[in-house]
Design a protein around this motif. Sequence first.
Motif, PDB file in Angstrom:
ATOM      1  N   UNK A  61       0.740  -1.200  -0.021  1.00  0.00           N
ATOM      2  CA  UNK A  61      -0.095   0.063  -0.006  1.00  0.00           C
ATOM      3  C   UNK A  61       0.859   1.238  -0.006  1.00  0.00           C
ATOM      4  N   UNK A  62       2.018   1.245   0.684  1.00  0.00           N
ATOM      5  CA  UNK A  62       2.834   2.596   0.515  1.00  0.00           C
ATOM      6  C   UNK A  62       3.508   2.738  -0.493  1.00  0.00           C
ATOM      7  N   UNK A  63       3.191   2.021  -1.498  1.00  0.00           N
ATOM      8  CA  UNK A  63       3.855   2.063  -3.101  1.00  0.00           C
ATOM      9  C   UNK A  63       2.873   2.925  -3.653  1.00  0.00           C
ATOM     10  N   UNK A  64       1.773   3.312  -3.256  1.00  0.00           N
ATOM     11  CA  UNK A  64       0.701   4.072  -3.972  1.00  0.00           C
ATOM     12  C   UNK A  64       1.148   5.492  -4.047  1.00  0.00           C
ATOM     13  N   UNK A  65       1.023   6.141  -5.143  1.00  0.00           N
ATOM     14  CA  UNK A  65       1.362   7.461  -5.418  1.00  0.00           C
ATOM     15  C   UNK A  65       1.872   7.724  -6.708  1.00  0.00           C
ATOM     16  N   UNK A  66       2.424   8.727  -7.088  1.00  0.00           N
ATOM     17  CA  UNK A  66       2.744   9.259  -8.468  1.00  0.00           C
ATOM     18  C   UNK A  66       4.424   8.996  -8.558  1.00  0.00           C
ATOM     19  N   UNK A  67       4.637   8.363  -9.781  1.00  0.00           N
ATOM     20  CA  UNK A  67       5.979   8.036 -10.152  1.00  0.00           C
ATOM     21  C   UNK A  67       6.425   8.780 -11.659  1.00  0.00           C
ATOM     22  N   UNK A  68       7.412   9.554 -11.598  1.00  0.00           N
ATOM     23  CA  UNK A  68       7.570  10.316 -12.525  1.00  0.00           C
ATOM     24  C   UNK A  68       8.910   9.747 -13.276  1.00  0.00           C
ATOM     25  N   UNK A  69       8.704   9.925 -14.791  1.00  0.00           N
ATOM     26  CA  UNK A  69       9.804   9.618 -15.434  1.00  0.00           C
ATOM     27  C   UNK A  69      10.576  11.012 -16.367  1.00  0.00           C
ATOM     28  N   UNK A  70      11.334  10.892 -16.063  1.00  0.00           N
ATOM     29  CA  UNK A  70      12.356  12.090 -16.588  1.00  0.00           C
ATOM     30  C   UNK A  70      13.165  11.524 -17.842  1.00  0.00           C
ATOM     31  N   UNK A  71      13.254  12.296 -18.906  1.00  0.00           N
ATOM     32  CA  UNK A  71      13.908  12.030 -19.967  1.00  0.00           C
ATOM     33  C   UNK A  71      14.841  13.276 -20.348  1.00  0.00           C
ATOM     34  N   UNK A  72      16.312  12.850 -20.436  1.00  0.00           N
ATOM     35  CA  UNK A  72      17.258  13.887 -20.700  1.00  0.00           C
ATOM     36  C   UNK A  72      17.791  13.439 -22.129  1.00  0.00           C
ATOM     37  N   UNK A  73      17.568  14.235 -23.095  1.00  0.00           N
ATOM     38  CA  UNK A  73      18.240  13.940 -24.616  1.00  0.00           C
ATOM     39  C   UNK A  73      19.777  14.719 -24.719  1.00  0.00           C
ATOM     40  N   UNK A  74      20.410  13.976 -24.806  1.00  0.00           N
ATOM     41  CA  UNK A  74      21.734  14.575 -24.906  1.00  0.00           C
ATOM     42  C   UNK A  74      21.925  15.682 -26.109  1.00  0.00           C
ATOM     43  N   UNK A  75      22.824  16.555 -25.960  1.00  0.00           N
ATOM     44  CA  UNK A  75      22.877  17.955 -26.789  1.00  0.00           C
ATOM     45  C   UNK A  75      24.445  18.134 -26.950  1.00  0.00           C
ATOM     46  N   UNK A  76      24.535  18.782 -28.158  1.00  0.00           N
ATOM     47  CA  UNK A  76      25.982  19.216 -28.533  1.00  0.00           C
ATOM     48  C   UNK A  76      25.995  20.476 -28.747  1.00  0.00           C
ATOM     49  N   UNK A  77      27.061  21.299 -28.383  1.00  0.00           N
ATOM     50  CA  UNK A  77      27.251  22.852 -28.808  1.00  0.00           C
ATOM     51  C   UNK A  77      28.720  23.109 -29.040  1.00  0.00           C
ATOM     52  N   UNK A  78      29.064  24.109 -29.853  1.00  0.00           N
ATOM     53  CA  UNK A  78      30.294  24.300 -30.242  1.00  0.00           C
ATOM     54  C   UNK A  78      30.551  25.762 -29.207  1.00  0.00           C
ATOM     55  N   UNK A  79      31.842  25.463 -28.517  1.00  0.00           N
ATOM     56  CA  UNK A  79      31.973  26.868 -27.768  1.00  0.00           C
ATOM     57  C   UNK A  79      32.234  28.412 -28.461  1.00  0.00           C
ATOM     58  N   UNK A  80      31.912  29.185 -27.953  1.00  0.00           N
ATOM     59  CA  UNK A  80      31.821  30.530 -28.599  1.00  0.00           C
ATOM     60  C   UNK A  80      30.491  31.014 -29.124  1.00  0.00           C
ATOM     61  N   UNK A  81      30.398  32.117 -29.850  1.00  0.00           N
ATOM     62  CA  UNK A  81      29.296  32.509 -30.526  1.00  0.00           C
ATOM     63  C   UNK A  81      28.903  31.957 -31.731  1.00  0.00           C
ATOM     64  N   UNK A  82      27.909  32.537 -32.251  1.00  0.00           N
ATOM     65  CA  UNK A  82      27.686  31.722 -33.641  1.00  0.00           C
ATOM     66  C   UNK A  82      28.465  32.220 -34.868  1.00  0.00           C
ATOM     67  N   UNK A  83      29.638  32.938 -34.408  1.00  0.00           N
ATOM     68  CA  UNK A  83      30.678  33.497 -35.453  1.00  0.00           C
ATOM     69  C   UNK A  83      31.958  33.387 -34.898  1.00  0.00           C
ATOM     70  N   UNK A  84      33.077  32.913 -35.815  1.00  0.00           N
ATOM     71  CA  UNK A  84      34.323  32.867 -35.472  1.00  0.00           C
ATOM     72  C   UNK A  84      35.066  33.522 -36.552  1.00  0.00           C
ATOM     73  N   UNK A  85      35.821  34.698 -36.121  1.00  0.00           N
ATOM     74  CA  UNK A  85      36.806  35.343 -37.073  1.00  0.00           C
ATOM     75  C   UNK A  85      38.088  34.925 -36.972  1.00  0.00           C
ATOM     76  N   UNK A  86      38.990  34.741 -37.731  1.00  0.00           N
ATOM     77  CA  UNK A  86      40.539  34.329 -37.805  1.00  0.00           C
ATOM     78  C   UNK A  86      41.291  35.127 -38.667  1.00  0.00           C
ATOM     79  N   UNK A  87      42.404  35.441 -38.620  1.00  0.00           N
ATOM     80  CA  UNK A  87      43.046  35.886 -39.683  1.00  0.00           C
ATOM     81  C   UNK A  87      43.697  35.119 -40.620  1.00  0.00           C
ATOM     82  N   UNK A  88      44.063  35.650 -41.741  1.00  0.00           N
ATOM     83  CA  UNK A  88      44.451  34.908 -43.053  1.00  0.00           C
ATOM     84  C   UNK A  88      45.990  34.206 -42.652  1.00  0.00           C
ATOM     85  N   UNK A  89      46.108  32.804 -42.612  1.00  0.00           N
ATOM     86  CA  UNK A  89      47.220  32.056 -42.371  1.00  0.00           C
ATOM     87  C   UNK A  89      47.403  31.637 -40.811  1.00  0.00           C
TER      88      UNK A  89
END
Length: 220
Positions: free
Chosen positions: A71-99
């Motif tokens: 009886x003590x098992x009655x209640x709400x059980x929650x399933x949490x799902x975490x989806x992996x994610x990838x990101x590149x460090x920095x902003x959406x733009x990257x500026x470098x000099x020639x060479x």
Amino acid sequence: MELQEPGDGEPAFSHPLTSQLTTPLQVSWIRKRDWHILSSGKFTYTNDERFQVLHGEGSEDWTLQIKFVQKRDNGTYECQIVVPEAFILGSGEHHVDLGSVIHLICIVEKSPTPPQYVFWYHNDRMINYDATRGGITVETEPGARTQSRLTVRGATLKDSGNYTCSASNTEPASIHVFVSEGSNKMAAILRRNTSAIHGITSSVTCLLLLASVLAHFGLR
């Protein structure tokens, strides 16, 4: 989800719906009565051996089973799902000099297991093993927080474009790289500053002209 008490001695089951997700998951079961984390992946974190997670290889179902339910098992059980994610460090733009050297770091996190591979793309071309261009190295350190480092030496104007980090267990992440000569970069900055100054000058001229008109008609 709410767990109802079955007949005496019968096991209770709770089923999360995961069939619409296409990437590897980190699935956890939590008992909301005391916010106890019962499981993460296929590992259980309770001394109560009645709790077990059922998951077949390649299956999209993660089932929490409670044996000899009470009886003590009655209640709400929650399933949490975490989806992996990838990101590149920095902003959406990257500026470098020639060479110079292009350094990009891709992070893959929130994954139950490290990715089987991390591929880097320049526009639509995979460059992990690009012997034609040369000067490209990829170093990947797998772990709970996988890091993949892309190094492109001797950057040329042709190296400008979109760079994408594509791991086996996540959606891809992208960044745009601009390669330019130092003088061209400075010229672009000067053009932006000059445009801003022209805008200020125009505003001042307009205000002076308006003041002259008002003075002429005696409205000041």
